[in-house]
Scaffold this active site. Structure first.
Site, mmCIF file in Angstrom:
data_model
loop_
_atom_site.group_PDB
_atom_site.id
_atom_site.type_symbol
_atom_site.label_atom_id
_atom_site.label_comp_id
_atom_site.label_asym_id
_atom_site.label_seq_id
_atom_site.Cartn_x
_atom_site.Cartn_y
_atom_site.Cartn_z
ATOM 1 N N ASP A 12 -38.494 124.690 24.145
ATOM 2 C CA ASP A 12 -38.863 124.452 22.750
ATOM 3 C C ASP A 12 -37.753 124.882 21.792
ATOM 4 O O ASP A 12 -36.997 125.812 22.080
ATOM 5 C CB ASP A 12 -40.155 125.221 22.429
ATOM 6 N N HIS A 29 -32.558 117.216 20.854
ATOM 7 C CA HIS A 29 -33.075 116.856 22.176
ATOM 8 C C HIS A 29 -31.911 116.563 23.132
ATOM 9 O O HIS A 29 -31.923 116.968 24.290
ATOM 10 C CB HIS A 29 -34.007 115.652 22.092
ATOM 11 N N LEU A 123 -33.603 122.755 45.718
ATOM 12 C CA LEU A 123 -34.541 123.079 44.640
ATOM 13 C C LEU A 123 -35.559 121.953 44.418
ATOM 14 O O LEU A 123 -35.202 120.778 44.387
ATOM 15 C CB LEU A 123 -33.749 123.317 43.347
HETATM 16 C C1 IPE Z 1 -44.297 122.280 23.638
HETATM 17 O O1 IPE Z 1 -43.588 122.305 22.450
HETATM 18 C C2 IPE Z 1 -43.998 121.029 24.408
HETATM 19 C C3 IPE Z 1 -42.641 120.929 24.942
HETATM 20 C C4 IPE Z 1 -41.692 121.798 24.821
HETATM 21 C C5 IPE Z 1 -42.371 119.749 25.682
HETATM 22 P P1 IPE Z 1 -44.244 121.806 21.082
HETATM 23 O O2 IPE Z 1 -43.201 121.956 20.051
HETATM 24 O O3 IPE Z 1 -44.838 120.473 21.249
HETATM 25 O O4 IPE Z 1 -45.426 122.864 20.897
HETATM 26 P P2 IPE Z 1 -46.172 123.340 19.577
HETATM 27 O O5 IPE Z 1 -46.538 122.102 18.819
HETATM 28 O O6 IPE Z 1 -45.213 124.200 18.819
HETATM 29 O O7 IPE Z 1 -47.330 124.124 20.071
HETATM 30 C C1 IPE Z 2 -39.027 120.785 22.193
HETATM 31 O O1 IPE Z 2 -38.404 120.928 20.962
HETATM 32 C C2 IPE Z 2 -38.904 119.381 22.737
HETATM 33 C C3 IPE Z 2 -40.155 118.609 22.659
HETATM 34 C C4 IPE Z 2 -41.321 119.081 22.309
HETATM 35 C C5 IPE Z 2 -40.081 117.203 22.989
HETATM 36 P P1 IPE Z 2 -39.134 120.539 19.609
HETATM 37 O O2 IPE Z 2 -38.873 119.091 19.344
HETATM 38 O O3 IPE Z 2 -40.561 120.921 19.637
HETATM 39 O O4 IPE Z 2 -38.330 121.431 18.579
HETATM 40 P P2 IPE Z 2 -38.926 122.296 17.414
HETATM 41 O O5 IPE Z 2 -39.983 123.182 18.000
HETATM 42 O O6 IPE Z 2 -39.485 121.327 16.413
HETATM 43 O O7 IPE Z 2 -37.759 123.065 16.888
HETATM 44 MG MG MG Z 3 -41.539 122.628 19.195
#
Ligand code: IPE
Ligand code: IPE
Ligand code: MG
Length: 245
Positions: A12, A29, A123
């Site tokens: 995240d 990403h 792995l």
């Molecule tokens: C969790 O992150 C999902 C992934 C990292 C793939 P999100 O950004 O979607 O989670 P919330 O919305 O902060 O809970």
């Molecule tokens: C995690 O990073 C990747 C996915 C959930 C696809 P985020 O896109 O949630 O990044 P933040 O949390 O908004 O910074």
């Molecule tokens: Mg996020």
């Protein structure tokens, strides 16, 4: 230091990483691929049995269409670009999640990647795309219910082991360690069943900045935990005891 059998990571913070640089979220990403490679290499080197990465949740489908589209093309590109190297590293790749929601092209590509690496003995890498812990439990329940309806299984024979086997990670040990980057301290519908006894490591680092030192810090954290699995400390053979399953 004892090596965990199964590490799960919620990757995240990509969006915030990009925003801090004045870049579009998709750039975050993309930048998240570097720590993915690093974790795969490091887990392989350490002899970790399984690594499960949360890349896209059931709920992430509700993000703006252009972000979803850019993530889907990134997955297509990444699978295409990385599979040969993963194969060289003897990594067995599998995807977990509701693949019916993915494009036919991506479905075909991940199936091909899985097939290509199926015989590898290194792995075990699971990439969770279109994945939700609740969805996983429901799909397992549906499978078992269908077996009961056809007479192949009796409800009384459904126990925890059989249920676990019907989950997407069936056959893998439970996660020993769940790492979440990006500063949030929540599960966000990642593996629910399989993290019942995982140690939780929350890192403030944004995913694209996750590095070897931070992975080591997480492993050291795990090594310092006394995993009791419900027992009393006096019942344990020694500190740093092994996972029961
Ligand atoms: C969790 O992150 C999902 C992934 C990292 C793939 P999100 O950004 O979607 O989670 P919330 O919305 O902060 O809970
Ligand atoms: C995690 O990073 C990747 C996915 C959930 C696809 P985020 O896109 O949630 O990044 P933040 O949390 O908004 O910074
Ligand atoms: Mg996020």
């Amino acid at each position: 230091m004892r090596v965990p059998r199964h590490i799960a990571i919620t990757m995240d913070g990509n969006g915030r990483w990009a925003a801090a640089r004045g870049l579009p979220r998709s750039a975050g990403h993309k930048a998240g691929l570097t720590p993915v490679r690093l974790c795969v290499e490091e887990c392989s080197r350490l002899g970790v049995e399984a690594l499960t990465l949360f890349a896209f949740s059931s709920e992430n489908w509700s993000r703006p269409a252009e972000e979803v589209a850019s993530l889907m093309s990134l997955f297509l590109e990444a699978v295409d670009r990385e599979i040969a190297e993963l194969h060289r590293q003897r990594v067995r790749v599998r995807f977990i999640g509701n693949r019916q929601r993915l494009s036919v092209r991506l479905q075909a590509q991940i199936a091909a990647a899985e097939q290509h690496t199926a015989g590898n003995t290194g792995l075990k890498l699971q990439v969770a795309v279109s994945y939700g812990g609740r969805w996983d439990i429901v799909q397992a329940a549906r499978q078992l219910a269908a077996q009961c309806a056809s007479g192949a299984l009796r409800p009384v024979d459904i126990d925890e082991d059989r249920f676990a086997a019907a989950l997407e990670l069936g056959g893998l040990p439970d996660a020993d360690l769940l790492i979440r980057t990006g500063g949030e301290r929540r599960i966000s519908n990642f593996l629910l069943w399989n993290i019942a006894y995982a140690e939780l490591y929350f890192s403030d680092r944004l995913w694209p900045d996750f590095d070897r030192a931070e992975l080591s810090a997480a492993l050291e954290f795990l090594a310092g935990r006394e995993r009791r699995f419900g027992l009393t400390a006096g019942q344990l053979p020694q500190a740093g005891n092994e996972a029961k399953r």
